[in-house]
Design a protein around this motif. Structure first.
Motif, PDB file in Angstrom:
ATOM      1  N   VAL A 148       1.201  -1.033   0.081  1.00  0.00           N
ATOM      2  CA  VAL A 148      -0.283  -0.325  -0.059  1.00  0.00           C
ATOM      3  C   VAL A 148       0.817   1.541   0.075  1.00  0.00           C
ATOM      4  O   VAL A 148       0.871   2.397  -1.094  1.00  0.00           O
ATOM      5  N   THR A 149       1.821   1.404   0.887  1.00  0.00           N
ATOM      6  CA  THR A 149       2.761   2.168   0.935  1.00  0.00           C
ATOM      7  C   THR A 149       3.297   2.645  -0.157  1.00  0.00           C
ATOM      8  O   THR A 149       3.405   3.901  -0.575  1.00  0.00           O
ATOM      9  N   ALA A 150       3.949   2.175  -0.469  1.00  0.00           N
ATOM     10  CA  ALA A 150       4.845   1.434  -2.105  1.00  0.00           C
ATOM     11  C   ALA A 150       4.427   2.587  -3.230  1.00  0.00           C
ATOM     12  O   ALA A 150       4.428   3.379  -3.980  1.00  0.00           O
ATOM     13  N   THR A 151       2.997   2.058  -3.435  1.00  0.00           N
ATOM     14  CA  THR A 151       2.451   2.471  -4.374  1.00  0.00           C
ATOM     15  C   THR A 151       1.573   4.357  -4.512  1.00  0.00           C
ATOM     16  O   THR A 151       1.272   4.389  -4.799  1.00  0.00           O
ATOM     17  N   GLU A 152       1.227   3.589  -3.484  1.00  0.00           N
ATOM     18  CA  GLU A 152       0.139   4.763  -2.916  1.00  0.00           C
ATOM     19  C   GLU A 152       0.961   6.156  -2.532  1.00  0.00           C
ATOM     20  O   GLU A 152       0.503   7.174  -3.281  1.00  0.00           O
ATOM     21  N   SER A 153       2.115   5.844  -2.299  1.00  0.00           N
ATOM     22  CA  SER A 153       3.131   7.223  -1.753  1.00  0.00           C
ATOM     23  C   SER A 153       3.520   7.695  -3.410  1.00  0.00           C
ATOM     24  O   SER A 153       3.537   9.140  -3.835  1.00  0.00           O
ATOM     25  N   MET A 172       2.717  -3.385  -7.852  1.00  0.00           N
ATOM     26  CA  MET A 172       3.964  -3.399  -6.244  1.00  0.00           C
ATOM     27  C   MET A 172       4.704  -4.527  -6.789  1.00  0.00           C
ATOM     28  O   MET A 172       4.411  -5.455  -7.284  1.00  0.00           O
ATOM     29  N   VAL A 173       6.106  -4.156  -6.961  1.00  0.00           N
ATOM     30  CA  VAL A 173       7.439  -5.189  -7.005  1.00  0.00           C
ATOM     31  C   VAL A 173       7.772  -6.074  -6.026  1.00  0.00           C
ATOM     32  O   VAL A 173       9.023  -4.938  -5.735  1.00  0.00           O
ATOM     33  N   PRO A 174       7.673  -6.580  -5.124  1.00  0.00           N
ATOM     34  CA  PRO A 174       8.298  -6.871  -3.298  1.00  0.00           C
ATOM     35  C   PRO A 174       9.509  -7.771  -4.063  1.00  0.00           C
ATOM     36  O   PRO A 174       9.584  -8.247  -5.112  1.00  0.00           O
ATOM     37  N   SER A 175      10.866  -7.398  -3.446  1.00  0.00           N
ATOM     38  CA  SER A 175      12.260  -8.581  -3.205  1.00  0.00           C
ATOM     39  C   SER A 175      12.180  -8.957  -1.851  1.00  0.00           C
ATOM     40  O   SER A 175      12.115  -7.610  -1.016  1.00  0.00           O
ATOM     41  N   ILE A 176      11.605 -10.407  -1.777  1.00  0.00           N
ATOM     42  CA  ILE A 176      12.036 -10.489  -0.072  1.00  0.00           C
ATOM     43  C   ILE A 176      12.699 -11.737  -0.059  1.00  0.00           C
ATOM     44  O   ILE A 176      12.395 -12.952  -0.331  1.00  0.00           O
ATOM     45  N   ALA A 177      13.247 -11.163   1.343  1.00  0.00           N
ATOM     46  CA  ALA A 177      14.028 -12.194   1.796  1.00  0.00           C
ATOM     47  C   ALA A 177      13.134 -13.658   2.906  1.00  0.00           C
ATOM     48  O   ALA A 177      13.138 -12.582   3.643  1.00  0.00           O
ATOM     49  N   VAL A 178      13.008 -14.705   1.810  1.00  0.00           N
ATOM     50  CA  VAL A 178      11.806 -15.507   2.844  1.00  0.00           C
ATOM     51  C   VAL A 178      13.269 -16.626   3.559  1.00  0.00           C
ATOM     52  O   VAL A 178      14.186 -17.263   3.470  1.00  0.00           O
ATOM     53  N   ALA A 179      12.828 -16.648   5.233  1.00  0.00           N
ATOM     54  CA  ALA A 179      13.373 -17.773   5.997  1.00  0.00           C
ATOM     55  C   ALA A 179      12.166 -18.907   6.537  1.00  0.00           C
ATOM     56  O   ALA A 179      11.443 -18.686   5.495  1.00  0.00           O
ATOM     57  N   ALA A 180      13.210 -20.092   6.603  1.00  0.00           N
ATOM     58  CA  ALA A 180      12.733 -21.102   6.414  1.00  0.00           C
ATOM     59  C   ALA A 180      11.522 -21.369   7.349  1.00  0.00           C
ATOM     60  O   ALA A 180      11.927 -20.820   8.487  1.00  0.00           O
ATOM     61  N   SER A 260       0.322  -6.741  -9.451  1.00  0.00           N
ATOM     62  CA  SER A 260       1.535  -7.109  -8.410  1.00  0.00           C
ATOM     63  C   SER A 260       2.433  -8.476  -8.866  1.00  0.00           C
ATOM     64  O   SER A 260       1.513  -9.011 -10.270  1.00  0.00           O
ATOM     65  N   SER A 261       3.628  -8.420  -8.770  1.00  0.00           N
ATOM     66  CA  SER A 261       4.434  -9.050  -9.614  1.00  0.00           C
ATOM     67  C   SER A 261       4.541 -10.465  -9.283  1.00  0.00           C
ATOM     68  O   SER A 261       4.467 -12.064  -9.935  1.00  0.00           O
ATOM     69  N   GLU A 262       3.340 -10.764  -7.579  1.00  0.00           N
ATOM     70  CA  GLU A 262       3.066 -11.775  -7.960  1.00  0.00           C
ATOM     71  C   GLU A 262       2.173 -13.065  -7.419  1.00  0.00           C
ATOM     72  O   GLU A 262       1.580 -13.832  -7.224  1.00  0.00           O
ATOM     73  N   ALA A 263       1.423 -11.810  -8.567  1.00  0.00           N
ATOM     74  CA  ALA A 263       0.015 -11.891  -8.778  1.00  0.00           C
ATOM     75  C   ALA A 263       0.739 -13.317  -9.777  1.00  0.00           C
ATOM     76  O   ALA A 263       1.285 -13.341 -11.054  1.00  0.00           O
ATOM     77  N   PRO A 264      -0.495 -14.919  -9.910  1.00  0.00           N
ATOM     78  CA  PRO A 264      -0.758 -15.620 -10.721  1.00  0.00           C
ATOM     79  C   PRO A 264      -0.687 -14.881 -11.973  1.00  0.00           C
ATOM     80  O   PRO A 264      -1.952 -15.115 -12.702  1.00  0.00           O
ATOM     81  N   ALA A 265      -0.111 -14.854 -13.887  1.00  0.00           N
ATOM     82  CA  ALA A 265      -0.120 -14.165 -14.912  1.00  0.00           C
ATOM     83  C   ALA A 265      -0.415 -14.745 -15.771  1.00  0.00           C
ATOM     84  O   ALA A 265       0.038 -14.325 -17.299  1.00  0.00           O
ATOM     85  N   SER A 266      -0.066 -16.424 -15.701  1.00  0.00           N
ATOM     86  CA  SER A 266       0.417 -17.353 -16.806  1.00  0.00           C
ATOM     87  C   SER A 266      -1.457 -17.389 -17.362  1.00  0.00           C
ATOM     88  O   SER A 266      -2.685 -17.145 -16.032  1.00  0.00           O
ATOM     89  N   PRO A 267      -0.929 -17.797 -18.465  1.00  0.00           N
ATOM     90  CA  PRO A 267      -3.140 -18.132 -19.105  1.00  0.00           C
ATOM     91  C   PRO A 267      -3.197 -19.728 -18.652  1.00  0.00           C
ATOM     92  O   PRO A 267      -4.684 -19.246 -18.661  1.00  0.00           O
ATOM     93  N   LEU A 268      -2.447 -20.355 -17.692  1.00  0.00           N
ATOM     94  CA  LEU A 268      -3.303 -21.385 -17.677  1.00  0.00           C
ATOM     95  C   LEU A 268      -4.113 -21.026 -16.355  1.00  0.00           C
ATOM     96  O   LEU A 268      -4.647 -21.485 -16.156  1.00  0.00           O
TER      97      LEU A 268
END
Length: 383
Positions: A148-153, A172-180, A260-268
């Motif tokens: 919200v903040t990155a895009t709204e700003s 929004m295009v997040p880059s997130i370090a994921v912990a196990a 979002s870059s996290e959204a499923p974007a493939s035709p299938l």
């Protein structure tokens, strides 16, 4: 240092009132600990609140001996908020559609409220309390995270001194370090229940704004191939998220899409998703989906790119098109910084009473105070 512990709704424990405190609900979680660290950098010692005493104690030790409040439910947390009267409450506990109504009602009586909600229903619900918050002299801030903040700003910055655009798209295009670890119950419930639960279409369908009203839209629809300012290429697609509501309110545009870059974007996936999400109308299937999703084991991996990005494209009636970008670092770190900076400003007496998203209340400077950088705006005339 005094520790306040509430094990169950009925266990009142010792009376202890610490005026002017900042409480973090979900204080032992990843977001809660990130916010606590950012508050400490701003000279604020928070109180960590949650369900599990042992986890809170470990988080408190990492935070330099923070005070803790153990409460078994959102209702128990709300009861302690009313009784102890913290100055600001930061809610990181999902699903926000379930926790925000209970906690905001308590905050209206005693102090200000901040949350990390990023689903349409929860953000809309908090913003719907604007008149009540204004009358009570309270400030409610929802969506105080990366998306919200990155895009709204960017939208707020591009709209400054301009009439309302006719069309807006935010990405929004997040880059997130994921912990196990496991996804967990709270996040799983947020993912399942947050699609999107508001007017304008199927209960578990996508949304966009048409003619100023929420309207149906396919999840993963309207894909766009973006070239990031650093040259990397990404694909974004529509997602019914809190960015949609924030962008429409910030711009006043009748036609708005959030992607979002996290959204499923493939035709299938665009073919499969409508049928898959329709199954969520069954309470039994929702419960099954939440349980299975909560147990999913996520592998650790570093952030996929050096920066996270907020992007907005605005078009005006005269054909002028402007595109802007906000560059930040790792998205989770930014999500820790935003509520901490909001809290700092609230404690300083900044911001008018009512219910807002972050940039709507504090302007585009908020993102810069959290480490964000705006890139030069591209302006052109649409053909």
């Amino acid at each position: 240092m005094t520790t306040r512990r509430v094990i169950t709704d009925g266990d009142r424990g010792e009376e202890h009132n610490m005026g002017g405190e900042v409480w973090i609900l979900g204080g032992s979680g990843r977001s809660g600990q990130a916010i606590a660290a950012q508050l400490a950098r701003r000279g604020v010692a928070p109180v960590l609140v949650g369900r599990h005493a042992e986890r809170l104690a470990a988080a408190a030790a990492r935070a330099g001996g923070a005070r803790t409040v153990v409460a078994g439910s959102a209702e128990a947390m709300a009861g302690e908020i009313r009784r102890q009267g913290p100055a600001v409450v930061v809610n990181t506990v999902g699903p926000f559609t379930a926790t925000a109504p209970t906690v905001t009602r308590a905050c209206l009586a005693v102090g200000d409220y901040v949350d990390l909600a990023n689903d349409v229903a929860a953000v809309t619900g908090v913003l719907g309390l604007h008149e009540a918050a204004s009358a009570a002299g309270r400030r409610l801030v929802t969506g105080a995270g990366f998306g919200v903040t990155a895009t709204e700003s960017v939208v707020v910055k591009l709209c400054a001194g301009r009439p309302a655009p006719v069309r807006v798209r935010v990405d929004m295009v997040p880059s997130i370090a994921v912990a196990a670890g496991h996804i967990g119950e709270a996040l799983a419930a947020t993912l399942v229940e947050g699609i999107p639960g508001v007017e304008g279409g199927r209960r578990y369908g996508g949304r966009r704004y048409r003619d100023g009203r929420l309207a149906p839209a396919p999840i993963g629809g309207e894909p766009a191939h973006l070239v990031l300012p650093d040259g990397e290429r990404v694909t974004t697609a529509s997602l019914p998220s809190g960015e949609l509501v924030a962008a429409q309110r910030a711009s006043g545009a009748p036609d708005v899409v959030a992607a979002s870059s996290e959204a499923p974007a493939s035709p299938l996936m665009r073919v499969v998703l409508p049928a898959a999400t329709a199954l969520l109308a069954s309470a039994r299937i929702r419960d099954f989906a939440r349980r299975r999703l909560a147990r999913v084991q996520v592998k650790a991996h570093p952030q996929p790119r050096p920066h996270s990005w907020g992007h907005a494209r605005l078009e005006w009636a005269d054909g002028t098109v402007e595109e802007g970008w906000l560059r930040v670092g790792e998205a989770q770190e930014f999500t820790g910084a935003v509520p901490a900076e909001v809290v700092r400003r609230l404690l300083s007496g900044e911001g008018r009473p009512g219910a807002y998203t972050p940039a709507a209340l504090f302007g585009p400077s908020l993102a810069e105070a959290c480490g964000g950088t705006y890139l030069p705006v591209t302006t052109r005339t649409a053909p």
